[in-house]
Design an enzyme around this catalytic site. Structure first.
Site, PDB file in Angstrom:
ATOM      1  N   ARG A   1     -42.416  35.560 -24.599  1.00 16.94           N
ATOM      2  CA  ARG A   1     -44.069  35.706 -24.437  1.00 16.94           C
ATOM      3  C   ARG A   1     -44.753  34.443 -24.324  1.00 16.94           C
ATOM      4  O   ARG A   1     -44.518  33.714 -24.758  1.00 16.94           O
ATOM      5  CB  ARG A   1     -44.096  37.558 -24.619  1.00 16.94           C
ATOM      6  CG  ARG A   1     -44.753  36.384 -26.004  1.00 16.94           C
ATOM      7  CD  ARG A   1     -45.561  38.154 -26.381  1.00 16.94           C
ATOM      8  NE  ARG A   1     -45.496  38.612 -27.952  1.00 16.94           N
ATOM      9  CZ  ARG A   1     -45.770  37.711 -29.241  1.00 16.94           C
ATOM     10  NH1 ARG A   1     -46.379  36.683 -28.952  1.00 16.94           N
ATOM     11  NH2 ARG A   1     -45.336  37.408 -30.724  1.00 16.94           N
TER      12      ARG A   1
ATOM     13  N   GLU B   1     -33.811  40.108 -45.956  1.00 13.91           N
ATOM     14  CA  GLU B   1     -33.778  38.275 -45.835  1.00 13.91           C
ATOM     15  C   GLU B   1     -34.000  37.633 -46.562  1.00 13.91           C
ATOM     16  O   GLU B   1     -35.151  37.959 -47.526  1.00 13.91           O
ATOM     17  CB  GLU B   1     -34.563  37.295 -44.676  1.00 13.91           C
ATOM     18  CG  GLU B   1     -33.922  37.939 -43.113  1.00 13.91           C
ATOM     19  CD  GLU B   1     -35.016  36.717 -42.159  1.00 13.91           C
ATOM     20  OE1 GLU B   1     -34.337  36.712 -40.703  1.00 13.91           O
ATOM     21  OE2 GLU B   1     -35.543  36.761 -43.058  1.00 13.91           O
TER      22      GLU B   1
ATOM     23  N   LYS C   1     -34.316  41.800 -33.809  1.00 17.88           N
ATOM     24  CA  LYS C   1     -33.907  39.857 -34.226  1.00 17.88           C
ATOM     25  C   LYS C   1     -32.886  40.831 -35.204  1.00 17.88           C
ATOM     26  O   LYS C   1     -31.897  39.339 -35.480  1.00 17.88           O
ATOM     27  CB  LYS C   1     -34.737  40.602 -35.798  1.00 17.88           C
ATOM     28  CG  LYS C   1     -36.696  40.187 -35.982  1.00 17.88           C
ATOM     29  CD  LYS C   1     -37.404  40.023 -36.743  1.00 17.88           C
ATOM     30  CE  LYS C   1     -39.085  39.823 -37.411  1.00 17.88           C
ATOM     31  NZ  LYS C   1     -39.857  40.761 -36.087  1.00 17.88           N
TER      32      LYS C   1
ATOM     33  N   HIS D   1     -49.236  37.851 -43.518  1.00 15.51           N
ATOM     34  CA  HIS D   1     -47.742  37.585 -42.728  1.00 15.51           C
ATOM     35  C   HIS D   1     -48.593  36.881 -41.158  1.00 15.51           C
ATOM     36  O   HIS D   1     -47.349  37.393 -40.422  1.00 15.51           O
ATOM     37  CB  HIS D   1     -46.449  38.274 -42.493  1.00 15.51           C
ATOM     38  CG  HIS D   1     -45.983  38.881 -43.446  1.00 15.51           C
ATOM     39  ND1 HIS D   1     -45.701  37.629 -44.515  1.00 15.51           N
ATOM     40  CD2 HIS D   1     -46.266  39.769 -44.775  1.00 15.51           C
ATOM     41  CE1 HIS D   1     -45.210  38.442 -45.888  1.00 15.51           C
ATOM     42  NE2 HIS D   1     -45.562  39.159 -46.432  1.00 15.51           N
TER      43      HIS D   1
END
Length: 691
Positions: free
Chosen positions: A294, A201, A117, A236
């Site tokens: 993917r 974040e 990430k 999440h």
């Protein structure tokens, strides 16, 4: 390049999904399986299957060398990784390159760039694609992360850098919480992805999760296949997905497509992949989140609106073929919504459920608008070793409302007994006005159900219906004349066909039947029925509430068709779908399933005699799993709420807490133990007894 045989390095529904496409293309499909999956449907459906290790993922589905050895042993031309496990593993693709086996997925550098990430966000920024403000630095010390958090400002999100699926992800509201939760977040990241790096974040308080499906070939062609809405999430992790996204402005949609294509071209992407974005519902701004290199779990909704088989596209691209169509030739028709059916208890913080499926029946697709992707069958064992997703139900239609109604029908007609599921929870989501009337955000579940969703409870009418269904089945077995009666008698033992209601019957008198049932809420009730042939007088006796008065009802009942029972209780009529197993009665009514467990008289007596105990002094494994940490020693004093044991089950860590103040008297497990659900792990003594 010809691909004549494909080894599927996965399990469950995605393995079944890939096998079907391979076989439709005339390609030999090779499965791999762990010891826990020896009798799974994906093994039975494959053309050949190879055992690759024990149940634990690390020793089987995450073992790249075992996968390669299986491919070599069977002469596989290619490996399809599915999703999860090794699907985004540089280790597996490197091994494929070394052994000359085609990897059905993108080139290794694309996986590397998007696998982190931190690195992917840097790349997006360089390509002028907006990202959420945050910290993506290499310094992973607590000091550096705390300092960065203060610069970003609270609230913020902490996320695993090397993977998704919600593992390692947490909302952080202050510095103290960050310091407290950082170790477990890093541990979850390490356990799930082999890398404990995290990023921070800024928290978008009203985010929508929108993703764009990309397809690219090795000749440099790249297209998008429209967007998907994935905002409804728990912990999440996605629950409901749909295509296209509702309440999305065309300018926003165009920006998402543009940014996704830019990122795909930047890394010379050459397979199927998904670019995920957050859309700030307050400002309308879009931010790059991550790219999954993917196939996605939710790919069926894209297949439904485009008419393309995305697995076939993956295989053909890996074989060197060009994309079959240009961007201008791709159109979206209709709407599709997918629901993930999980073995979990939504009313108990989504606790994973395990067990064996005593009954499994997929919904009927009479109108061609319901699709089920599943990797289980009747008799399947649901274990704690893998993700709790059992199946996916997809409803499609000309518009969103038609797709919603199709999905609701599919969920209502889906029967899974033997393990707890979220079927009713999914229906509640889709029925709520919030789903229909306003943009979805990742806050949907909290705002809609207040974090406390509960299944509609059973009532006396349903209890009577369950008892009546059982008696009418026994009457049929005993040869009583009935009209319009047909009932599934799967798994009925010879002893249950001995109509107990005949024992008390004398000439000129009406026989009585006692049916002892455990309700879906766990209460024990006895229903006494007088009568026969669909006409009954009933009396309910509650065993666990001695102050509750017995209730009496007048009942008329008859079969309307196979497994469909009409029961009139005191003038109120209900139509129910019924399944009777050896010791279970399952009713489906108003979109929900109600399972009643039958007790014989001996079991009832034992249950009545075992009501005492001091369970709050015991720390019990709420589900099967691996003991990863024991936080106390014998003699330690603890207070209510303290975490005593950490359990790893279905890829998530679960804290087991003290239910009362006390002193640790005994510890019955060690770190590394695999324990069964219900096992006592720690026993306390109350403070006043701890001398």
């Amino acid at each position: 390049m010809n691909i004549n045989s494909v080894l599927i390095a996965n399990r469950g529904e995605i393995a079944v999904r890939i096998i079907r496409t391979c076989q439709s293309m005339g390609i030999r499909a090779i499965a791999v399986y762990s010891e826990a999956d020896r009798y799974s449907p994906h093994v039975a459906l494959s053309d050949e299957a190879v055992l690759i290790g024990p149940a634990e993922s690390a020793q089987s589905y995450l073992n790249a060398e075992a996968i390669i050895a299986a491919a070599q042993r069977t002469g596989a031309d290619a490996i399809h990784p599915g999703y999860g496990f090794l699907s985004e593993s540089e280790v597996l693709i490197a091994a494929c390159e070394r052994e000359g086996i085609t990897f059905i997925g993108p080139h290794r550098e694309a996986i590397r760039l998007m696998g982190s990430k931190i690195e992917s966000k840097t790349l997006a920024q360089q390509a002028s694609v907006a990202t959420i403000p945050g910290y993506h630095g290499a310094d992973q010390s607590e000091t550096a992360l705390v300092a960065a958090a203060k610069d970003i400002g609270f609230p913020l999100m902490i996320k695993a850098s090397a993977g998704g699926g919600g593992r390692g992800m947490r909302r952080i509201d202050n510095t103290e919480q960050l310091i407290a939760e950082l170790p477990q977040a890093k541990q979850e990241a390490l356990s799930g992805f082999g890398d404990d790096s995290v990023l921070l974040e800024k928290l978008i308080t009203s985010p929508r999760h929108i993703e764009v499906q990309l397809a690219a070939d090795k000749q440099g062609n790249i297209v998008h296949l429209f967007e998907r809405e994935c905002s409804i999430q728990r912990n999440h992790q996605k629950v409901i997905e749909e295509a296209p996204a509702a309440f999305l402005e065309e300018a926003q949609r165009a920006q998402l497509f543009k940014d996704a294509i830019i990122l795909g071209k930047t890394i010379a992407y050459d397979s199927l992949g998904t670019v995920e974005f957050l859309l700030d519902n307050d400002t309308g701004e879009t931010y790059f989140l991550e790219m999954n290199t993917r196939l996605q779990v939710e790919h069926p909704v894209t297949e439904a609106i485009t008419g393309f088989d995305l697995v076939e596209w993956q295989i053909r691209i890996a074989a060197g073929e060009s994309l079959p169509v240009s961007q201008e030739q791709i159109t979206a028709t209709g709407w599709a919504i997918e629901a993930r059916v999980n073995a979990e208890d939504p009313a108990n913080d989504y606790r994973p459920e395990t067990g064996t499926l005593s009954l499994y029946r997929e919904p009927r697709d009479t109108d061609g608008d319901i699709r089920v992707d599943s990797g289980i069958c009747q008799g399947s064992a649901i274990t704690p070793y893998y993700d709790p997703m059992l199946a996916k139900v997809i409803g499609s239609g000309a518009d969103r409302e038609q797709a919603r109604q199709a999905l609701l029908r599919g969920l209502a007609d889906f029967t899974l007994i033997g393990v707890g599921t979220n079927l009713e929870f999914l229906s509640s989501i889709l029925r709520h006005n919030n789903f229909v009337a306003s943009p979805l955000t990742t806050n949907y579940l909290g705002e809609t159900f207040g974090g406390d969703w509960q299944k509609n409870p059973s009532d006396d009418t349903l209890l009577v219906c369950a008892a009546v269904a059982k008696v009418m089945m026994l009457e049929q077995q005993a040869g009583e004349p009935q009209t319009n009666q047909r009932l599934s008698t799967n798994h009925i033992s010879p002893w249950q066909s001995l109509g107990g209601f005949r024992v008390l019957a004398r000439s000129g008198q009406i026989g009585k039947t006692r049916i002892n049932l455990i309700t879906p809420e766990g209460d024990i009730e006895t229903v006494i029925l007088s009568g026969c042939n669909g006409d009954y007088q009933t009396q309910i006796i509650a065993h666990q509430d001695i102050d509750q008065e017995d209730s009496k009802h007048t009942v008329c009942a008859g079969w309307l068709g196979e497994q469909i029972l009409q029961v009139e209780v005191d003038g109120l009529s209900r139509h129910l779908a019924v399944d009777c197993l050896e010791d279970e009665i399952i009713l489906k009514w108003a979109g929900q399933s109600y399972c009643y467990q039958q007790l014989n008289e001996q079991q009832l007596a034992l249950s009545d005699a075992s009501s005492e105990g001091s369970g709050e002094l015991k720390v019990i494994a709420t589900l099967p799993g691996l003991v990863t940490e024991i936080k106390v020693s014998v003699g330690d004093q603890v207070t209510m709420g303290d975490t005593l044991v950490v359990l790893d089950s279905m890829k998530l860590l679960h804290n087991l807490n003290a239910q009362t103040d006390g002193t640790v008297a005994e510890i019955f497990c060690t770190e590394g133990d695999n324990v069964e659900g219900g096992a006592v792990l720690i026993e306390l003594v109350a403070e006043e007894s701890a001398d």
